[in-house]
Every structure is written in C-alpha cells, then in structure tokens.
Scaffold this motif. Structure first.
Motif, PDB file in Angstrom:
ATOM      1  N   PRO A 104       0.820  -1.218   0.000  1.00  0.00           N
ATOM      2  CA  PRO A 104       0.000   0.000   0.000  1.00  0.00           C
ATOM      3  C   PRO A 104       0.856   1.271   0.000  1.00  0.00           C
ATOM      4  O   PRO A 104       1.933   1.313   0.588  1.00  0.00           O
ATOM      5  CB  PRO A 104      -0.806  -0.111   1.299  1.00  0.00           C
ATOM      6  CG  PRO A 104      -0.826  -1.574   1.607  1.00  0.00           C
ATOM      7  CD  PRO A 104       0.498  -2.105   1.110  1.00  0.00           C
ATOM      8  N   ASP A 105       0.349   2.284  -0.671  1.00  0.00           N
ATOM      9  CA  ASP A 105       0.987   3.597  -0.741  1.00  0.00           C
ATOM     10  C   ASP A 105       2.402   3.555  -1.302  1.00  0.00           C
ATOM     11  O   ASP A 105       3.289   4.309  -0.871  1.00  0.00           O
ATOM     12  CB  ASP A 105       0.988   4.275   0.646  1.00  0.00           C
ATOM     13  CG  ASP A 105      -0.408   4.437   1.211  1.00  0.00           C
ATOM     14  OD1 ASP A 105      -1.316   4.794   0.428  1.00  0.00           O
ATOM     15  OD2 ASP A 105      -0.595   4.181   2.413  1.00  0.00           O
ATOM     16  N   SER A 106       2.634   2.632  -2.238  1.00  0.00           N
ATOM     17  CA  SER A 106       3.943   2.545  -2.882  1.00  0.00           C
ATOM     18  C   SER A 106       3.760   2.010  -4.303  1.00  0.00           C
ATOM     19  O   SER A 106       2.677   1.588  -4.681  1.00  0.00           O
ATOM     20  CB  SER A 106       4.874   1.619  -2.098  1.00  0.00           C
ATOM     21  OG  SER A 106       4.598   0.270  -2.369  1.00  0.00           O
ATOM     22  N   ARG A 107       4.857   1.969  -5.055  1.00  0.00           N
ATOM     23  CA  ARG A 107       4.845   1.382  -6.393  1.00  0.00           C
ATOM     24  C   ARG A 107       5.323  -0.064  -6.349  1.00  0.00           C
ATOM     25  O   ARG A 107       5.436  -0.712  -7.382  1.00  0.00           O
ATOM     26  CB  ARG A 107       5.742   2.194  -7.329  1.00  0.00           C
ATOM     27  CG  ARG A 107       5.224   3.604  -7.550  1.00  0.00           C
ATOM     28  CD  ARG A 107       6.184   4.457  -8.335  1.00  0.00           C
ATOM     29  NE  ARG A 107       6.492   3.844  -9.613  1.00  0.00           N
ATOM     30  CZ  ARG A 107       7.409   4.291 -10.431  1.00  0.00           C
ATOM     31  NH1 ARG A 107       8.108   5.359 -10.132  1.00  0.00           N
ATOM     32  NH2 ARG A 107       7.658   3.676 -11.574  1.00  0.00           N
TER      33      ARG A 107
END
Length: 144
Positions: free
Chosen positions: A74-77
């Motif tokens: 989550p909240d990343s690539r």
C-alpha cells in the motif's frame, strides 16, 4: 542439464520452482535493473531484486494462473507476483499503467540484455558489498 543458449527472442518462457505455474512473455524487454531497496530485499530474501521491464510485452499464463498471487505494498509502487505453492517470484503486468515486470530468475529462456544499473544502493546490506571478492564454487564446497 544442458547450458542455455544465449539469444534475443521476442518470446520468453518461464516457470516457478514447483512447476505449477508456466508463462510466456511476448515482446522485448527494454530495461534490466538490480534493485537494492529494503522492499526488494524483503521480497526476495536476498541482496537485491533482478527485474526486467517492458512497456510493450504481453504476459500469457500457460499453466497455473490460479496459483499466481500478486502483492501490492500500500501507498507505494512496489508490487510482487509469486506462486502460492512454492513462493517463487513471478511476472506482474499492469496493462492500465502500460508496463510488465519479470523477475529475471523466473525465466527459463536466456536474455541477452544485461543489467542497466543498480538502484537504491544506499539501502544495500553490508554483506552484499564487494561480492566480487568472495570465493566462487561450482557446487557446494567440499563436493566434487
């Protein structure tokens, strides 16, 4: 096992360790990076991820697609595909974003492309430095 022939191909095949998943990648890889970020270290259990990328290749599951799991941090690539049975790293394709990422070790065919660079080297584990000085063995030490 016979040595793999090195050649450029627009079709690459691969599989997982247990053999439950088999796939084909149609198209050329445009980049190859070794990533030393902590996320790749955790995901591979090793010094780095070794990933091939393409903006035009397509991924075709030949066998075991139901065994493929994709984890997106989550909240990343950061994204990682893997076999639910053996844990082997597997390719991930995001058609909406227009990219495909394939772990180099998941391929059964040779790739002539060599790594273009090492990413996030500031996160590299201390034991992963100067590996060219570590002795090499063709089998387990002590075995013939």
């Amino acid at each position: 096992m016979a040595p793999r022939e090195v050649f450029m191909s627009s079709i690459h095949t691969g599989s997982c360790l247990c053999g439950g998943v088999r796939f084909e990648i149609r198209g050329e890889f445009t980049a190859f990076y070794l990533c030393y970020c902590r996320r790749c270290q955790k995901g591979t259990g090793s010094a780095h991820g070794a990933n091939l990328f393409s903006g035009s290749a397509s991924l075709v599951w030949l066998q075991g697609e139901a065994l493929v799991q994709v984890f997106r941090l989550p909240d990343s690539r950061h994204v990682r595909g893997f076999c639910q049975c053996c844990g082997s790293a597997l390719p991930v394709q995001d058609s909406a974003a227009g990219w495909l990422m394939a772990p180099a070790g998941s391929l059964d065919t040779a790739v002539a492309l060599r790594p273009r660079g090492r990413l996030f080297v500031g996160s590299r584990a201390g034991w992963a430095c100067e590996l060219d000085r570590v002795p090499e063995f063709t089998a387990l030490p002590g075995e013939k």
